[in-house]
Write a protein that holds these residues in place. Sequence first.
Motif, mmCIF file in Angstrom:
data_model
loop_
_atom_site.group_PDB
_atom_site.id
_atom_site.type_symbol
_atom_site.label_atom_id
_atom_site.label_comp_id
_atom_site.label_asym_id
_atom_site.label_seq_id
_atom_site.Cartn_x
_atom_site.Cartn_y
_atom_site.Cartn_z
ATOM 1 N N HIS A 109 0.857 -1.180 0.000
ATOM 2 C CA HIS A 109 0.000 0.000 0.000
ATOM 3 C C HIS A 109 0.893 1.230 0.000
ATOM 4 O O HIS A 109 1.796 1.343 0.832
ATOM 5 C CB HIS A 109 -0.892 0.007 1.244
ATOM 6 N N VAL A 110 0.647 2.136 -0.951
ATOM 7 C CA VAL A 110 1.430 3.362 -1.024
ATOM 8 C C VAL A 110 0.491 4.558 -1.101
ATOM 9 O O VAL A 110 -0.663 4.430 -1.509
ATOM 10 C CB VAL A 110 2.410 3.372 -2.233
ATOM 11 N N ALA A 111 0.993 5.724 -0.693
ATOM 12 C CA ALA A 111 0.236 6.971 -0.795
ATOM 13 C C ALA A 111 1.169 8.062 -1.304
ATOM 14 O O ALA A 111 2.360 8.066 -1.006
ATOM 15 C CB ALA A 111 -0.362 7.355 0.558
ATOM 16 N N THR A 112 0.592 8.984 -2.069
ATOM 17 C CA THR A 112 1.379 9.993 -2.775
ATOM 18 C C THR A 112 1.330 11.384 -2.163
ATOM 19 O O THR A 112 1.797 12.331 -2.779
ATOM 20 C CB THR A 112 0.901 10.095 -4.236
ATOM 21 N N GLY B 168 3.775 14.286 -7.901
ATOM 22 C CA GLY B 168 4.944 15.082 -8.237
ATOM 23 C C GLY B 168 6.059 14.200 -8.753
ATOM 24 O O GLY B 168 5.925 12.978 -8.833
ATOM 25 N N PRO B 169 7.184 14.793 -9.126
ATOM 26 C CA PRO B 169 8.301 14.031 -9.696
ATOM 27 C C PRO B 169 8.803 12.896 -8.794
ATOM 28 O O PRO B 169 9.087 11.802 -9.270
ATOM 29 C CB PRO B 169 9.398 15.078 -9.895
ATOM 30 N N GLY B 170 8.882 13.132 -7.487
ATOM 31 C CA GLY B 170 9.346 12.092 -6.571
ATOM 32 C C GLY B 170 8.376 10.926 -6.498
ATOM 33 O O GLY B 170 8.789 9.757 -6.461
ATOM 34 N N ASN B 171 7.060 11.230 -6.495
ATOM 35 C CA ASN B 171 6.042 10.182 -6.495
ATOM 36 C C ASN B 171 6.127 9.352 -7.770
ATOM 37 O O ASN B 171 6.092 8.125 -7.736
ATOM 38 C CB ASN B 171 4.629 10.762 -6.421
ATOM 39 N N ILE B 172 6.233 10.048 -8.890
ATOM 40 C CA ILE B 172 6.255 9.359 -10.184
ATOM 41 C C ILE B 172 7.489 8.474 -10.307
ATOM 42 O O ILE B 172 7.390 7.318 -10.740
ATOM 43 C CB ILE B 172 6.159 10.383 -11.340
ATOM 44 N N ASP B 173 8.655 8.970 -9.913
ATOM 45 C CA ASP B 173 9.874 8.151 -9.966
ATOM 46 C C ASP B 173 9.730 6.899 -9.123
ATOM 47 O O ASP B 173 10.060 5.791 -9.571
ATOM 48 C CB ASP B 173 11.094 8.950 -9.487
ATOM 49 N N SER B 174 9.242 7.043 -7.901
ATOM 50 C CA SER B 174 9.081 5.881 -7.013
ATOM 51 C C SER B 174 8.048 4.904 -7.550
ATOM 52 O O SER B 174 8.246 3.691 -7.497
ATOM 53 C CB SER B 174 8.689 6.338 -5.613
ATOM 54 N N LEU B 175 6.937 5.421 -8.064
ATOM 55 C CA LEU B 175 5.916 4.545 -8.630
ATOM 56 C C LEU B 175 6.440 3.804 -9.848
ATOM 57 O O LEU B 175 6.181 2.611 -10.013
ATOM 58 C CB LEU B 175 4.676 5.346 -9.017
ATOM 59 N N CYS B 176 7.177 4.484 -10.700
ATOM 60 C CA CYS B 176 7.728 3.823 -11.897
ATOM 61 C C CYS B 176 8.664 2.680 -11.510
ATOM 62 O O CYS B 176 8.629 1.610 -12.127
ATOM 63 C CB CYS B 176 8.433 4.831 -12.803
ATOM 64 N N ARG B 177 9.470 2.883 -10.491
ATOM 65 C CA ARG B 177 10.350 1.800 -10.045
ATOM 66 C C ARG B 177 9.539 0.632 -9.489
ATOM 67 O O ARG B 177 9.823 -0.525 -9.768
ATOM 68 C CB ARG B 177 11.358 2.313 -9.028
ATOM 69 N N ALA B 178 8.501 0.927 -8.721
ATOM 70 C CA ALA B 178 7.651 -0.141 -8.181
ATOM 71 C C ALA B 178 6.927 -0.871 -9.309
ATOM 72 O O ALA B 178 6.807 -2.099 -9.290
ATOM 73 C CB ALA B 178 6.645 0.431 -7.185
ATOM 74 N N ARG C 198 -9.339 11.696 -11.342
ATOM 75 C CA ARG C 198 -8.128 12.275 -11.958
ATOM 76 C C ARG C 198 -6.893 11.446 -11.607
ATOM 77 O O ARG C 198 -6.032 11.200 -12.455
ATOM 78 C CB ARG C 198 -7.946 13.727 -11.517
ATOM 79 N N HIS C 199 -6.810 11.012 -10.356
ATOM 80 C CA HIS C 199 -5.677 10.198 -9.913
ATOM 81 C C HIS C 199 -5.641 8.871 -10.676
ATOM 82 O O HIS C 199 -4.581 8.413 -11.099
ATOM 83 C CB HIS C 199 -5.787 9.971 -8.410
ATOM 84 N N ALA C 200 -6.803 8.267 -10.881
ATOM 85 C CA ALA C 200 -6.883 7.008 -11.619
ATOM 86 C C ALA C 200 -6.403 7.189 -13.060
ATOM 87 O O ALA C 200 -5.698 6.328 -13.599
ATOM 88 C CB ALA C 200 -8.304 6.461 -11.590
ATOM 89 N N VAL C 201 -6.766 8.306 -13.693
ATOM 90 C CA VAL C 201 -6.316 8.572 -15.062
ATOM 91 C C VAL C 201 -4.788 8.700 -15.096
ATOM 92 O O VAL C 201 -4.118 8.120 -15.960
ATOM 93 C CB VAL C 201 -6.996 9.845 -15.635
ATOM 94 N N GLN C 202 -4.219 9.445 -14.136
ATOM 95 C CA GLN C 202 -2.754 9.589 -14.075
ATOM 96 C C GLN C 202 -2.083 8.223 -13.892
ATOM 97 O O GLN C 202 -1.078 7.929 -14.537
ATOM 98 C CB GLN C 202 -2.346 10.502 -12.914
#
Length: 159
Positions: A79-82, A87-97, A120-124
């Motif tokens: 379970h993760v939360a943003t 933002g850039p840090g969230n996206i980088d971490s999510l991409c690695r996961a 909106r979050h689901a679309v992103q």
Amino acid sequence: MRAGGYGSAWFDHRDDAKQLTCIEARGPTYRGVLRGGAKSLFRFHPNHDGEVARLAVRLAPSNALSLATVERGRGDKLHVATAGGMGPGNIDSLCRALTDLAGIKGAPVIATDADPPGDRHAVQLRLLVGKHLITVERILPPGGLNDWNDVLKSGRRAR
């Protein structure tokens, strides 16, 4: 997690090496990231270092914890939360996961609240996930409830 001032809860954001990157504070009158930090992801894994086959992405740490509780701590889900945005840090971490999950056949990413910000979050998330060729399953709180905190308070169970 820690108790902070003015009735707030403090949630730690950590990078992939488990190093603290920032503190997110949420309370009745304040929501934000404490000065000097860089958003990454709040992470909660019921089995701590067990194998991850699913990733549940939430906006708020309290919702991540509520979903984990409603699902009775399903052990293969991280379970993760943003911190309320992407933002850039969230996206980088999510991409690695997501890269880690890409090798697991059928590992879905699960999101979000049943409201316009959740949409909106689901679309992103779908745009991010599409790059990793992972199936997306969006689950919503049952019974017309807005978020997983509401589900937990109502005593309902996830499907």
